[in-house]
Enzyme design. Structure first.
Site, mmCIF file in Angstrom:
data_model
loop_
_atom_site.group_PDB
_atom_site.id
_atom_site.type_symbol
_atom_site.label_atom_id
_atom_site.label_comp_id
_atom_site.label_asym_id
_atom_site.label_seq_id
_atom_site.Cartn_x
_atom_site.Cartn_y
_atom_site.Cartn_z
ATOM 1 N N GLY A 11 62.923 -18.596 -14.620
ATOM 2 C CA GLY A 11 64.365 -18.424 -14.414
ATOM 3 C C GLY A 11 64.968 -17.602 -15.535
ATOM 4 O O GLY A 11 66.029 -17.933 -16.069
ATOM 5 N N ASP A 56 59.117 -15.383 -6.949
ATOM 6 C CA ASP A 56 59.803 -16.532 -6.352
ATOM 7 C C ASP A 56 58.919 -17.756 -6.556
ATOM 8 O O ASP A 56 57.812 -17.838 -6.006
ATOM 9 C CB ASP A 56 60.043 -16.271 -4.855
ATOM 10 N N ASN A 82 62.472 -23.645 -16.603
ATOM 11 C CA ASN A 82 63.933 -23.600 -16.644
ATOM 12 C C ASN A 82 64.574 -23.294 -15.291
ATOM 13 O O ASN A 82 65.698 -23.726 -15.033
ATOM 14 C CB ASN A 82 64.354 -22.532 -17.672
ATOM 15 N N SER A 132 69.036 -31.921 -16.722
ATOM 16 C CA SER A 132 70.499 -31.813 -16.754
ATOM 17 C C SER A 132 71.060 -33.155 -17.198
ATOM 18 O O SER A 132 70.453 -34.205 -16.934
ATOM 19 C CB SER A 132 71.036 -31.489 -15.361
ATOM 20 N N TYR A 145 70.674 -32.804 -6.361
ATOM 21 C CA TYR A 145 70.455 -32.130 -7.652
ATOM 22 C C TYR A 145 70.121 -33.157 -8.733
ATOM 23 O O TYR A 145 69.147 -33.010 -9.474
ATOM 24 C CB TYR A 145 71.701 -31.326 -8.016
ATOM 25 N N ALA A 146 70.939 -34.224 -8.812
ATOM 26 C CA ALA A 146 70.707 -35.251 -9.836
ATOM 27 C C ALA A 146 69.335 -35.898 -9.650
ATOM 28 O O ALA A 146 68.643 -36.199 -10.634
ATOM 29 C CB ALA A 146 71.813 -36.308 -9.776
ATOM 30 N N ALA A 147 68.927 -36.083 -8.392
ATOM 31 C CA ALA A 147 67.620 -36.699 -8.133
ATOM 32 C C ALA A 147 66.486 -35.798 -8.627
ATOM 33 O O ALA A 147 65.530 -36.268 -9.251
ATOM 34 C CB ALA A 147 67.464 -36.983 -6.635
ATOM 35 N N LYS A 149 66.654 -33.589 -10.986
ATOM 36 C CA LYS A 149 66.693 -33.512 -12.453
ATOM 37 C C LYS A 149 66.236 -34.831 -13.080
ATOM 38 O O LYS A 149 65.657 -34.848 -14.161
ATOM 39 C CB LYS A 149 68.093 -33.110 -12.920
HETATM 40 N N1 NAD Z 1 74.690 -24.138 -16.611
HETATM 41 C C1 NAD Z 1 74.805 -25.432 -16.679
HETATM 42 O O1 NAD Z 1 75.914 -25.953 -16.875
HETATM 43 C C2 NAD Z 1 73.596 -26.316 -16.553
HETATM 44 C C3 NAD Z 1 73.766 -27.675 -16.829
HETATM 45 C C4 NAD Z 1 72.664 -28.519 -16.731
HETATM 46 C C5 NAD Z 1 71.422 -28.014 -16.389
HETATM 47 N N2 NAD Z 1 71.287 -26.686 -16.105
HETATM 48 C C6 NAD Z 1 69.936 -26.238 -15.738
HETATM 49 O O2 NAD Z 1 69.556 -25.167 -16.575
HETATM 50 C C7 NAD Z 1 68.650 -24.321 -15.884
HETATM 51 C C8 NAD Z 1 69.139 -22.889 -16.002
HETATM 52 O O3 NAD Z 1 70.387 -22.792 -15.340
HETATM 53 P P1 NAD Z 1 71.502 -21.697 -15.651
HETATM 54 O O4 NAD Z 1 72.760 -22.409 -15.850
HETATM 55 O O5 NAD Z 1 71.011 -20.724 -16.651
HETATM 56 O O6 NAD Z 1 71.580 -21.076 -14.195
HETATM 57 P P2 NAD Z 1 71.458 -19.579 -13.658
HETATM 58 O O7 NAD Z 1 71.747 -19.684 -12.213
HETATM 59 O O8 NAD Z 1 72.252 -18.670 -14.507
HETATM 60 O O9 NAD Z 1 69.908 -19.291 -13.905
HETATM 61 C C9 NAD Z 1 68.878 -19.888 -13.157
HETATM 62 C C10 NAD Z 1 67.827 -18.843 -12.888
HETATM 63 O O10 NAD Z 1 66.782 -19.455 -12.131
HETATM 64 C C11 NAD Z 1 66.357 -18.505 -11.180
HETATM 65 N N3 NAD Z 1 65.714 -19.126 -10.027
HETATM 66 C C12 NAD Z 1 66.253 -20.018 -9.156
HETATM 67 N N4 NAD Z 1 65.389 -20.291 -8.181
HETATM 68 C C13 NAD Z 1 64.263 -19.562 -8.442
HETATM 69 C C14 NAD Z 1 63.026 -19.405 -7.783
HETATM 70 N N5 NAD Z 1 62.736 -20.017 -6.619
HETATM 71 N N6 NAD Z 1 62.109 -18.561 -8.326
HETATM 72 C C15 NAD Z 1 62.378 -17.905 -9.469
HETATM 73 N N7 NAD Z 1 63.539 -18.005 -10.127
HETATM 74 C C16 NAD Z 1 64.473 -18.824 -9.621
HETATM 75 C C17 NAD Z 1 67.653 -17.811 -10.740
HETATM 76 O O11 NAD Z 1 67.396 -16.576 -10.094
HETATM 77 C C18 NAD Z 1 68.389 -17.685 -12.048
HETATM 78 O O12 NAD Z 1 68.148 -16.436 -12.701
HETATM 79 C C19 NAD Z 1 68.584 -24.833 -14.453
HETATM 80 O O13 NAD Z 1 67.446 -25.622 -14.278
HETATM 81 C C20 NAD Z 1 69.828 -25.687 -14.329
HETATM 82 O O14 NAD Z 1 69.700 -26.693 -13.375
HETATM 83 C C21 NAD Z 1 72.343 -25.840 -16.188
#
Ligand code: NAD
Length: 242
Positions: A11, A56, A82, A132, A145-147, A149
């Site tokens: 990611g 992907d 991530n 998360s 989502y919570a499940a 995580k």
């Molecule tokens: N931003 C927040 O507030 C927050 C809070 C808690 C947890 N998170 C977690 O942090 C992590 C990063 O999130 P973020 O906020 O940077 O989000 P984001 O959407 O900016 O980045 C997530 C990245 O994951 C990639 N991705 C998703 N599905 C994919 C797949 N099937 N194959 C390859 N790549 C894939 C997306 O293309 C994206 O670039 C995630 O796991 C998210 O759940 C984020």
């Protein structure tokens, strides 16, 4: 300390993943960033030790071919799982099965698949999973989502027991971090400006997270400074969960 270490971040096209990939590259690691977004290919344009590949993570064949070259000559030292999605938050009763399965596939099964593939090439090393704060606190209308995580937290703890002492496995639980995912959440709110202000105001540290805040926590857990830390859940959220 990270000089010439091999690091994989999923990611990595934006947000927390990109920031994390850059943090390791800045410290001299040889970093591979994976993402389904084609933009990932250019993340290393100005950084020779940072490479992005389009992949992907819900596609087993794509995972295999993306990892092949990087894993070929030597092992991997650090894996950061991530990548994650939260496209349409809802209560369990409002979650269609297709959405439930999509969240499981991306947020949990992809971590299983990538980790299994990488661990065949990891004699010793560190795995950091991004969960998360919602895994711990719950949240309205975020059941699936919570499940997923929450499962990441459990997986982290189980793996730490199975794979120590050679491999340390930890998990970071971010709070509200300013990324595309967070912007999408705000856009779904009736008043995004008010909601941003509300969240910021509710935090002891009175500011939203930056992707770099999470990247620094991940970097610490991957470093030798954390050599006696495994199976842990590090909440990085401006104090919300305090
Ligand atoms: N931003 C927040 O507030 C927050 C809070 C808690 C947890 N998170 C977690 O942090 C992590 C990063 O999130 P973020 O906020 O940077 O989000 P984001 O959407 O900016 O980045 C997530 C990245 O994951 C990639 N991705 C998703 N599905 C994919 C797949 N099937 N194959 C390859 N790549 C894939 C997306 O293309 C994206 O670039 C995630 O796991 C998210 O759940 C984020």
């Amino acid at each position: 300390m990270m000089q010439s270490k091999k690091v994989i971040v999923t990611g990595a096209a934006g947000g927390i993943g990109l920031s994390t990939a850059r943090r390791f590259a800045k410290a001299g690691a040889n970093v591979l960033g994976l993402d389904r977004k084609p933009g990932v290919i250019s993340i290393g344009n100005d950084t020779p030790n940072l490479t992005g590949l389009c992949c992907d993570l819900t596609n087993v064949r794509q995972i295999k071919s993306a990892l092949e070259g990087f894993l070929a000559d030597s092992g991997v030292d650090v894996l950061v799982n991530n990548a994650g999605i939260n496209p349409s938050p809802s209560s369990l009763t409002d979650t269609p099965e297709a959405l439930w399965l999509r969240l499981l596939e991306t947020n949990l099964t992809a971590t299983y698949r990538v980790t299994k593939a990488v661990m065949r090439h990891m004699q010793c090393g560190v795995i950091i999973n991004i969960s998360s704060v919602l895994a711990l606190s719950g949240a309205n209308k975020n059941a699936a989502y919570a499940a997923t995580k929450g499962a990441i937290v459990s997986l982290t703890r189980a793996m730490a027991r199975d794979h120590g002492p050679a491999i340390r496995v930890n998990c970071v639980c971010p709070g509200a971090v300013e990324t595309e995912m967070f912007e999408e959440y705000l856009c779904r709110c009736d008043d995004p400006v008010l909601e941003r202000r509300r969240i910021r105001g509710s935090l002891p540290l009175q500011r939203l997270g930056k992707p770099e805040d999470i990247a620094e926590a991940v970097f610490f857990l991957a470093s030798d400074s954390a050599s006696w830390i495994t199976g842990q859940v590090l909440v990085v959220d401006g104090g919300d969960y305090a």
